[in-house]
Design a protein around this motif. Structure first.
Motif, short mmCIF file in Angstrom:
data_model
loop_
_atom_site.label_atom_id
_atom_site.label_comp_id
_atom_site.label_asym_id
_atom_site.label_seq_id
_atom_site.Cartn_x
_atom_site.Cartn_y
_atom_site.Cartn_z
N ALA A 1 -9.87 -2.08 6.11
CA ALA A 1 -8.42 -2.21 6.32
C ALA A 1 -7.91 -3.01 4.98
O ALA A 1 -7.15 -3.01 5.02
CB ALA A 1 -7.80 -2.12 7.30
N GLU A 2 -8.05 -4.42 4.91
CA GLU A 2 -7.77 -5.41 4.56
C GLU A 2 -8.94 -4.79 2.62
O GLU A 2 -7.50 -5.08 1.96
CB GLU A 2 -9.28 -6.70 4.06
N LEU A 3 -10.07 -4.71 2.57
CA LEU A 3 -10.29 -4.13 1.60
C LEU A 3 -9.37 -2.66 0.61
O LEU A 3 -8.71 -3.73 -0.30
CB LEU A 3 -11.48 -3.99 1.29
N GLU A 4 -8.75 -2.29 1.64
CA GLU A 4 -7.44 -0.99 1.08
C GLU A 4 -6.07 -2.12 0.60
O GLU A 4 -6.18 -2.05 0.20
CB GLU A 4 -7.67 0.20 1.99
N ALA A 5 -6.02 -2.68 1.82
CA ALA A 5 -4.47 -3.28 1.40
C ALA A 5 -4.26 -4.26 -0.13
O ALA A 5 -3.66 -4.21 -0.41
CB ALA A 5 -4.22 -4.30 2.75
N ALA A 6 -5.72 -4.52 0.00
CA ALA A 6 -5.77 -5.61 -1.77
C ALA A 6 -6.26 -4.67 -2.13
O ALA A 6 -6.49 -5.44 -3.51
CB ALA A 6 -7.37 -6.24 -1.42
N GLY A 7 -6.90 -3.16 -2.80
CA GLY A 7 -6.65 -2.58 -3.42
C GLY A 7 -7.99 -2.39 -4.50
O GLY A 7 -8.28 -2.43 -5.66
N PHE A 8 -8.50 -3.19 -3.45
CA PHE A 8 -10.41 -3.38 -3.98
C PHE A 8 -10.09 -3.93 -4.78
O PHE A 8 -11.17 -3.48 -5.40
CB PHE A 8 -10.85 -1.83 -4.24
N ARG A 9 -9.72 -5.68 -5.16
CA ARG A 9 -9.30 -6.28 -5.90
C ARG A 9 -9.08 -8.20 -5.08
O ARG A 9 -8.63 -8.01 -3.85
CB ARG A 9 -8.44 -6.45 -6.47
N CYS A 10 -9.67 -8.82 -6.08
CA CYS A 10 -9.39 -10.28 -5.69
C CYS A 10 -8.44 -10.37 -5.34
O CYS A 10 -7.73 -10.41 -6.06
CB CYS A 10 -10.18 -11.31 -5.95
N ARG A 11 -8.15 -10.94 -3.98
CA ARG A 11 -6.47 -11.69 -3.68
C ARG A 11 -6.39 -12.60 -5.13
O ARG A 11 -4.51 -12.65 -4.71
CB ARG A 11 -5.95 -12.21 -2.43
N ILE A 12 -7.18 -13.56 -5.06
CA ILE A 12 -7.08 -14.62 -6.27
C ILE A 12 -6.64 -14.09 -7.33
O ILE A 12 -6.22 -14.80 -8.07
CB ILE A 12 -7.92 -15.54 -6.14
N CYS A 13 -7.90 -13.68 -7.56
CA CYS A 13 -7.93 -13.30 -9.75
C CYS A 13 -8.09 -12.11 -9.56
O CYS A 13 -8.00 -12.07 -11.28
CB CYS A 13 -9.56 -14.53 -9.82
N ASN A 14 -7.66 -11.45 -9.02
CA ASN A 14 -7.15 -9.47 -9.32
C ASN A 14 -8.54 -9.13 -9.89
O ASN A 14 -8.79 -7.93 -10.27
CB ASN A 14 -5.88 -9.73 -10.21
N ASP A 15 -10.01 -9.33 -9.76
CA ASP A 15 -11.55 -8.84 -10.35
C ASP A 15 -11.60 -7.75 -9.57
O ASP A 15 -11.03 -7.70 -8.30
CB ASP A 15 -12.19 -9.71 -9.73
N ASP A 16 -11.96 -6.74 -10.34
CA ASP A 16 -12.13 -5.61 -9.39
C ASP A 16 -12.85 -5.22 -8.52
O ASP A 16 -13.98 -4.45 -7.97
CB ASP A 16 -11.38 -4.43 -9.90
N GLY A 17 -13.82 -6.51 -8.81
CA GLY A 17 -15.82 -6.38 -8.51
C GLY A 17 -16.47 -5.92 -9.60
O GLY A 17 -17.50 -6.32 -9.19
N GLN A 18 -16.02 -6.26 -10.66
CA GLN A 18 -16.96 -4.97 -11.90
C GLN A 18 -18.13 -6.23 -12.40
O GLN A 18 -18.88 -6.94 -12.02
CB GLN A 18 -16.47 -4.64 -12.96
N ALA A 19 -17.62 -8.27 -12.47
CA ALA A 19 -17.31 -9.14 -12.74
C ALA A 19 -18.21 -9.98 -12.01
O ALA A 19 -19.61 -10.19 -11.40
CB ALA A 19 -16.39 -10.16 -13.40
N ASN A 20 -17.90 -10.01 -10.23
CA ASN A 20 -18.52 -10.19 -9.50
C ASN A 20 -17.92 -9.26 -7.86
O ASN A 20 -16.77 -8.69 -7.56
CB ASN A 20 -17.54 -11.37 -8.67
#
Length: 108
Positions: free
Chosen positions: A20-39
């Motif tokens: 639920a947290e991953l979905e609520a965050a839009g599958f992005r880092c809450r600090i830098c907005n990275d989508d998981g591609q770089a990290n």
């Protein structure tokens, strides 16, 4: 409950609060907005009070880099008031031991 075993478990990967947290965050880092591609994205525990039965509010989605920075910062805050333990190095200087073995004879 062992934290490291839990984090490596299927229970954690499939935890409804984590998902639920991953979905609520839009599958992005809450600090830098990275989508998981770089990290890789990770889910940070804001509290361990409910470990194993987390609420979505106990968790925050962070990329691996931001997670390390956040964890480091929180640890520094936690231990900031602790006195640094110093080793007593005076005694070795007062009672020095030889740095060479007097019984060893080098073959020439």
């Amino acid at each position: 409950m062992n934290y490291h075993d839990y984090i490596a478990s299927r229970s954690w990967r499939q935890n409804p609060a984590r998902l639920a947290e991953l979905e609520a965050a839009g599958f992005r880092c809450r600090i830098c907005n990275d989508d998981g591609q770089a990290n890789a994205l990770e889910v940070h525990h804001r509290t361990y009070a409910n470990l194993g039965r987390e609420l979505p509010s106990d968790l925050t989605t962070l990329c691996r880099s931001c997670h390390r920075v956040a964890t480091d910062h929180l640890r520094r805050l936690r231990y900031a008031g602790h006195a640094i333990a110093h080793a007593d190095i005076q005694q070795p200087f007062e009672c020095p031991v030889p740095l060479v073995d007097p019984t060893f004879k080098e073959n020439i």
